[in-house]
Design a protein around this motif. Structure first.
Motif, PDB file in Angstrom:
ATOM      1  N   ALA A 118     -69.836 -25.586  13.797  1.00  0.00           N
ATOM      2  CA  ALA A 118     -70.053 -24.394  14.614  1.00  0.00           C
ATOM      3  C   ALA A 118     -68.742 -23.724  15.025  1.00  0.00           C
ATOM      4  O   ALA A 118     -68.747 -22.643  15.607  1.00  0.00           O
ATOM      5  CB  ALA A 118     -70.862 -24.742  15.864  1.00  0.00           C
ATOM      6  N   ASN A 139     -66.826 -22.356   7.339  1.00  0.00           N
ATOM      7  CA  ASN A 139     -66.127 -22.226   8.623  1.00  0.00           C
ATOM      8  C   ASN A 139     -64.649 -22.622   8.555  1.00  0.00           C
ATOM      9  O   ASN A 139     -63.985 -22.726   9.586  1.00  0.00           O
ATOM     10  CB  ASN A 139     -66.824 -23.072   9.699  1.00  0.00           C
ATOM     11  N   THR A 171     -68.327 -23.430  20.310  1.00  0.00           N
ATOM     12  CA  THR A 171     -68.166 -22.404  19.281  1.00  0.00           C
ATOM     13  C   THR A 171     -66.818 -21.712  19.471  1.00  0.00           C
ATOM     14  O   THR A 171     -66.147 -21.910  20.485  1.00  0.00           O
ATOM     15  CB  THR A 171     -69.286 -21.345  19.362  1.00  0.00           C
TER      16      THR A 171
END
Length: 199
Positions: free
Chosen positions: A51, A78, A28
């Motif tokens: 992630a 993201n 992450t």
């Protein structure tokens, strides 16, 4: 007129690069991509690593517009909006990242860009976090591919400040900024992926 640019090499190298990144990037956090170019890598890697927050950057107007255009069609959340970042500049618009990726910049830029890349990475990255470089390099004791020798000549003809760099020079530059090379991955088309980590 579409704002999206296309780099043919992206389709050829994105899978092999992603395979290396899968083993090197944290699970992450924020990945800063320096010199993101067309934005095709950014979109692909953001989708491959959902992630991670993928933050693309580039100094060029056309590149930033292309990245933004690709991002408009990206279904995930993201992939951050691109930021203007010149690797050679002393001040970067990003204060922290959990890893840094730079694909095909070192040889198509003045040496100051490589110096600035490591200086900037030293400011942004914590101990043990990776700076990942991809591109062609010359290595002591390794016979250079004829295609790389020709490519080097063509780069220097376009701009004498450009050219394929010696890996030993990059290692010394990394050490000066507090990085150690922890991996060397051979890639298609006589390229390498190099991983450096903050000591």
């Amino acid at each position: 007129m579409t704002l999206k640019q296309h780099a043919p090499a992206t389709l050829r190298n994105r899978e092999p690069i992603a395979a290396v990144l899968a083993g090197e990037l944290p699970e992450t956090g924020r990945v800063l991509e320096v010199a993101a170019g067309t934005g095709e890598h950014a979109v692909f890697f953001a989708g491959r690593f959902p992630a991670l927050e993928w933050l693309p950057s580039d100094p060029g107007e056309e590149a930033l517009a292309s990245i933004a255009a690709y991002r408009e069609d990206y279904p995930g959340e993201n992939l951050s909006a691109p930021v203007r970042l010149d690797a050679a500049a002393r001040d970067w618009p990003v204060q922290h990242a959990d890893s840094l990726v730079c694909i095909n910049m070192i040889h198509i830029a003045p040496w100051e860009a490589a110096t600035g890349l490591f200086d900037g990475a030293a400011r942004l990255l914590d101990q043990g976090t990776p700076l990942v470089l991809y591109g062609p390099f010359f290595e002591e004791g390794v016979e250079p591919a004829p295609s790389n020798l020709d490519f080097d000549l063509s780069l220097k003809a376009r701009d004498p400040r450009w050219g394929i760099r010696d890996l030993a020079e990059i290692d010394r530059l990394a050490a000066r900024s507090g990085f150690t090379r922890t991996a060397r991955h051979e890639m298609p088309a006589n390229n390498l992926t190099l991983v450096y980590r903050r000591r």
